[in-house]
Design a protein around this motif. Structure first.
Motif, PDB file in Angstrom:
ATOM      1  N   UNK A   1      68.466   4.984 119.991  1.00 22.86           N
ATOM      2  CA  UNK A   1      69.318   5.588 119.144  1.00 22.86           C
ATOM      3  C   UNK A   1      70.102   6.820 120.106  1.00 22.86           C
ATOM      4  N   UNK A   2      71.104   7.387 119.977  1.00 19.35           N
ATOM      5  CA  UNK A   2      71.782   7.715 121.009  1.00 19.35           C
ATOM      6  C   UNK A   2      72.855   9.342 120.601  1.00 19.35           C
ATOM      7  N   UNK A   3      72.391  10.166 120.294  1.00 17.33           N
ATOM      8  CA  UNK A   3      73.502  11.004 119.711  1.00 17.33           C
ATOM      9  C   UNK A   3      73.882  11.718 120.674  1.00 17.33           C
ATOM     10  N   UNK A   4      75.592  11.824 121.074  1.00 12.77           N
ATOM     11  CA  UNK A   4      76.885  11.949 122.005  1.00 12.77           C
ATOM     12  C   UNK A   4      76.728  14.048 121.882  1.00 12.77           C
ATOM     13  N   UNK A   5      76.653  14.166 122.986  1.00 12.92           N
ATOM     14  CA  UNK A   5      76.055  16.402 122.625  1.00 12.92           C
ATOM     15  C   UNK A   5      78.055  15.815 122.566  1.00 12.92           C
ATOM     16  N   UNK A   6      78.405  15.888 122.562  1.00 17.59           N
ATOM     17  CA  UNK A   6      80.449  16.278 122.104  1.00 17.59           C
ATOM     18  C   UNK A   6      80.190  16.627 119.782  1.00 17.59           C
ATOM     19  N   UNK A   7      79.748  15.485 119.853  1.00 19.00           N
ATOM     20  CA  UNK A   7      80.086  14.894 118.243  1.00 19.00           C
ATOM     21  C   UNK A   7      78.574  14.628 116.971  1.00 19.00           C
ATOM     22  N   UNK A   8      78.308  15.191 115.913  1.00 19.76           N
ATOM     23  CA  UNK A   8      77.926  14.404 115.158  1.00 19.76           C
ATOM     24  C   UNK A   8      77.554  12.974 114.835  1.00 19.76           C
ATOM     25  N   UNK A   9      78.263  12.211 115.570  1.00 19.57           N
ATOM     26  CA  UNK A   9      77.585  10.616 115.240  1.00 19.57           C
ATOM     27  C   UNK A   9      76.553  10.161 115.275  1.00 19.57           C
TER      28      UNK A   9
ATOM     29  N   UNK B   1      74.779  17.044 138.618  1.00 22.43           N
ATOM     30  CA  UNK B   1      74.382  17.540 137.727  1.00 22.43           C
ATOM     31  C   UNK B   1      74.709  18.126 136.866  1.00 22.43           C
ATOM     32  N   UNK B   2      75.423  19.725 137.034  1.00 18.42           N
ATOM     33  CA  UNK B   2      75.529  20.474 136.165  1.00 18.42           C
ATOM     34  C   UNK B   2      77.336  20.565 136.112  1.00 18.42           C
ATOM     35  N   UNK B   3      77.936  19.779 136.824  1.00 20.96           N
ATOM     36  CA  UNK B   3      79.183  19.689 137.296  1.00 20.96           C
ATOM     37  C   UNK B   3      79.266  18.282 136.410  1.00 20.96           C
ATOM     38  N   UNK B   4      78.645  17.366 136.610  1.00 18.61           N
ATOM     39  CA  UNK B   4      79.138  16.289 136.490  1.00 18.61           C
ATOM     40  C   UNK B   4      79.073  16.217 134.644  1.00 18.61           C
ATOM     41  N   UNK B   5      77.908  16.511 134.278  1.00 23.22           N
ATOM     42  CA  UNK B   5      77.271  17.372 132.103  1.00 23.22           C
ATOM     43  C   UNK B   5      79.082  18.134 132.253  1.00 23.22           C
ATOM     44  N   UNK B   6      78.995  19.039 132.946  1.00 22.34           N
ATOM     45  CA  UNK B   6      80.721  19.281 132.607  1.00 22.34           C
ATOM     46  C   UNK B   6      81.906  18.706 132.590  1.00 22.34           C
ATOM     47  N   UNK B   7      81.727  17.663 133.189  1.00 19.20           N
ATOM     48  CA  UNK B   7      83.185  17.365 133.348  1.00 19.20           C
ATOM     49  C   UNK B   7      82.510  15.919 132.492  1.00 19.20           C
ATOM     50  N   UNK B   8      82.344  15.182 132.749  1.00 13.87           N
ATOM     51  CA  UNK B   8      81.718  13.816 131.896  1.00 13.87           C
ATOM     52  C   UNK B   8      81.436  14.059 130.392  1.00 13.87           C
ATOM     53  N   UNK B   9      81.016  15.251 129.820  1.00 16.64           N
ATOM     54  CA  UNK B   9      80.400  15.179 128.989  1.00 16.64           C
ATOM     55  C   UNK B   9      81.148  14.531 127.602  1.00 16.64           C
ATOM     56  N   UNK B  10      82.087  13.830 127.857  1.00 19.25           N
ATOM     57  CA  UNK B  10      82.635  12.990 126.657  1.00 19.25           C
ATOM     58  C   UNK B  10      82.144  12.134 126.613  1.00 19.25           C
ATOM     59  N   UNK B  11      81.443  11.533 127.628  1.00 20.82           N
ATOM     60  CA  UNK B  11      80.991  10.170 127.665  1.00 20.82           C
ATOM     61  C   UNK B  11      79.597  10.251 127.616  1.00 20.82           C
ATOM     62  N   UNK B  12      78.650  11.324 127.179  1.00 17.00           N
ATOM     63  CA  UNK B  12      76.953  12.010 127.464  1.00 17.00           C
ATOM     64  C   UNK B  12      76.469  12.562 125.771  1.00 17.00           C
ATOM     65  N   UNK B  13      74.912  11.496 125.916  1.00 21.12           N
ATOM     66  CA  UNK B  13      74.835  11.852 124.893  1.00 21.12           C
ATOM     67  C   UNK B  13      73.275  11.510 125.786  1.00 21.12           C
TER      68      UNK B  13
ATOM     69  N   UNK C   1      74.552   8.090 130.329  1.00 22.00           N
ATOM     70  CA  UNK C   1      75.741   8.255 130.220  1.00 22.00           C
ATOM     71  C   UNK C   1      76.291   6.541 128.908  1.00 22.00           C
ATOM     72  N   UNK C   2      77.172   6.787 128.370  1.00 26.75           N
ATOM     73  CA  UNK C   2      77.475   5.548 127.391  1.00 26.75           C
ATOM     74  C   UNK C   2      79.252   5.281 127.639  1.00 26.75           C
ATOM     75  N   UNK C   3      79.174   4.489 128.399  1.00 23.79           N
ATOM     76  CA  UNK C   3      80.649   4.068 128.822  1.00 23.79           C
ATOM     77  C   UNK C   3      81.701   2.824 127.436  1.00 23.79           C
TER      78      UNK C   3
END
Ligand code: G4P
Length: 528
Positions: A426-434, A481-493, A502-504
């Motif tokens: 199970x994956x919970x995207x950081x940017x949404x409640x999905x 890592x911090x930079x990656x988390x900021x820039x790629x947050x829409x793909x992180x869960x 990273x969900x691609x």
């Protein structure tokens, strides 16, 4: 228990699993192996898709409905002074991560290939998994009673596609209607095939010596053809080498027909003679030898509701060292508690029996009320953790939604528990409640909805989601890592264990991100 007894028990154990592409004949060969192991009186009762009989290994209701094997069961039988443990893996196309993880709990594998088709996609994937531990592989070329491909081509294909050297132990004489039997290269004897006797252990006719005139009398001109072909084969292929086999670099190859129960015994003779006894296992602190007196083991699979009569969960534990005795106390390392195990199970062709004692290489089932997770280590006191029991990056993804939105809490609880069991990820995207569910095999999705309903009283359904692959991400460089988390947050869960993933949406996207963030590691497997 004396050291000598422990060593004897270890020496007699062979623990293996079968890897193959669906329909290559894994179920059929399992039936014959059990026939030789005298576990079933008459072969043909492991699975009957059409006859309405079910495999001893078909425990779940769902698999009965579908006539397929969802669970991984364990079968133990004696053969040639050995005790063989066969860990069954789901055979259907819709296999799951359990298949992958089961391969981390065995000491060798049998690869079954449909000789008319050659190396197929699922076999390639499963071989990749065996490479994580360089597991020794035996090969059975099945369906010689059909018109198959040229055997030399088959060996070439195995060598080039799977990158493992082939050492033929037997060589087929003809195929299809003209299949006459095999020549055993090591024993220098011809074993003749008779069709229609697949449900029995046959009294086989054996001709001693390749140049025996009896061979010409029996198979005519095929005898000379065989002699010529063998010269070619011996020139072009490898001789069996025990050391290379144990390193996973060379595979002994047997030809036969599982349906005709021909050649399966040659494979079993090879397995008992050459396959490794229970092997040492690595932990986070040291390597554990099977001959150590103290009991240790790890859990590689958790199965719920295996038997409708016992609505419980069973954790499958592979014993790595020492002896299990009924009623013994063990340390459940992750939770730091001593537990008394009074009724572990063994699995004899699906009959759950209470076990008095068990040894390295054996699998025992522990009753689990939700405290045991995949990857958990049990010892007699030492704090350590067996390594190499991975999660595999899922390849299929769905968004899961509730029919009744008030049950969000139960849904999350159910999904996290099912992911701890390894039924699904199970994956919970950081940017949404999905909530995104990831699986290795498509059937896992159905199993999860079924179990959410029956065990958590949650009615859920799936929607498609734009995710095609996932990778666990790590970095030693906290700034990167911090930079990656900021820039790629829409793909992180976060996964069920709160690990960053990273969900691609596409492989192209994944590859681009890997290039863009070279200080981040993108992992296909994650250890428990
Ligand atoms: P799987 O578990 O790897 O998926 O394969 P399984 O053993 O179910 O075998 C797939 C099909 O191939 C079955 O036929 C089985 O009878 C057949 N088969 C297995 N071994 C041999 C063999 O040595 N020779 C021949 N000719 N056929 C073989 P099916 O019709 O799909 O199913 P069923 O009705 O027989 O169960």
């Amino acid at each position: 228990m004396s050291n000598q007894q422990l060593q004897q028990e270890i020496n007699s154990r062979r623990t293996f699993a079968i890897i193959s592409h669906p329909d290559a004949g894994k179920t059929t060969i399992t039936e014959k192996v059990l026939l030789f192991g005298e576990l079933i009186q008459k072969a043909g009762t492991v699975k009957g898709k059409k006859s309405g009989q079910y495999a001893a290994s078909d425990w779940m209701e769902m698999e009965k409905e579908r006539g397929i094997s969802v669970t991984t069961s364990v079968m133990q039988f004696p053969y040639n002074d050995c005790l063989v443990n066969l860990l069954d893996t789901p055979g259907h196309e819709d296999f799951s991560e359990d298949t992958y993880r089961t391969l981390t709990a065995v000491d060798s594998c049998l690869m079954v290939i449909d000789a008319a088709k050659g190396v197929e996609e699922r076999t390639i994937k499963l071989m990749e998994v065996t490479r994580l531990r360089d597991t020794p592989i035996l090969t059975f070329m099945n369906k010689m009673d059909r018109d198959i491909r040229d055997p030399i081509d088959l060996l070439d294909e195995v060598e080039s596609v799977l990158n493992i050297a082939c050492a033929p132990i037997t060589w087929p004489i003809g195929c299809g209607k003209e299949f006459k039997g095999v020549y055993h290269l090591q024993r220098d004897e011809i074993i003749l095939y008779k069709s229609g006797l697949g449900h029995t252990i046959q009294d086989l006719q054996v001709i001693k010596g390749l140049n025996n005139p009896e061979l010409d009398a029996r198979i005519g001109s095929l005898a000379d053809e065989l002699r010529e072909e063998l010269e070619l084969v011996q020139g072009a292929s490898h001789e069996f080498d025990q050391e290379l086999f144990l390193k996973g670099e060379l595979t002994p190859v047997f030809f036969g027909t599982a349906l005709g129960n021909f050649g399966v015994d040659h494979m079993l003779d090879g397995l008992t003679a050459w396959a490794p006894t229970p092997q040492p296992r690595d932990t986070n602190t040291r390597t554990v030898l099977p001959s150590e007196a103290g009991f240790t083991g790890f859990v590689f699979k958790i199965q719920a509701n295996m038997d409708p009569k016992h609505r419980d969960r069973v954790a499958f534990l592979r014993i790595c060292s020492g002896k299990y005795e009924k009623g013994m106390k063990m340390r459940h390392v992750r939770i730091g508690k001593e537990v008394q195990i009074s009724h572990a199970l063994t699995f004899v062709a699906g009959d759950r029996e209470h076990v008095e004692e068990a040894w390295p290489g054996d699998i025992i089932g522990l009753h689990n009320h939700g405290t045991i997770k995949i990857g958990d280590t049990f010892t007699v006191g030492e704090d350590m953790q067996f390594s190499g029991i991975p999660n595999f990056a899922p390849e299929l993804f769905r968004r899961i939604r509730l029919r009744d939105p008030l049950k969000q809490k139960q849904l999350l609880k159910g999904l996290v528990q099912l992911s701890e069991e390894g039924a699904v990820q199970v994956f919970r995207p950081i940017d949404s409640n999905d909530l995104i569910v990831g699986a290795v095999g498509i059937l896992q999705f159905d199993v999860v909805v079924h179990r959410l309903k029956s065990e958590y009283n949650v009615d859920a359904m799936y929607e498609s989601v734009n995710v095609s692959t996932a990778r666990w991400v790590y970095s030693d460089d906290s700034k990167a890592m911090a930079e990656f988390k900021k820039k790629a947050s829409q793909n992180l869960a976060l996964d069920g264990g709160d690990n960053l993933t990273y969900i691609a949406p596409t492989m192209v996207n994944l590859n681009l991100s890997m290039e863009r963030y070279p200080k981040i590691q993108f992992m296909k497997t994650r250890e428990h």
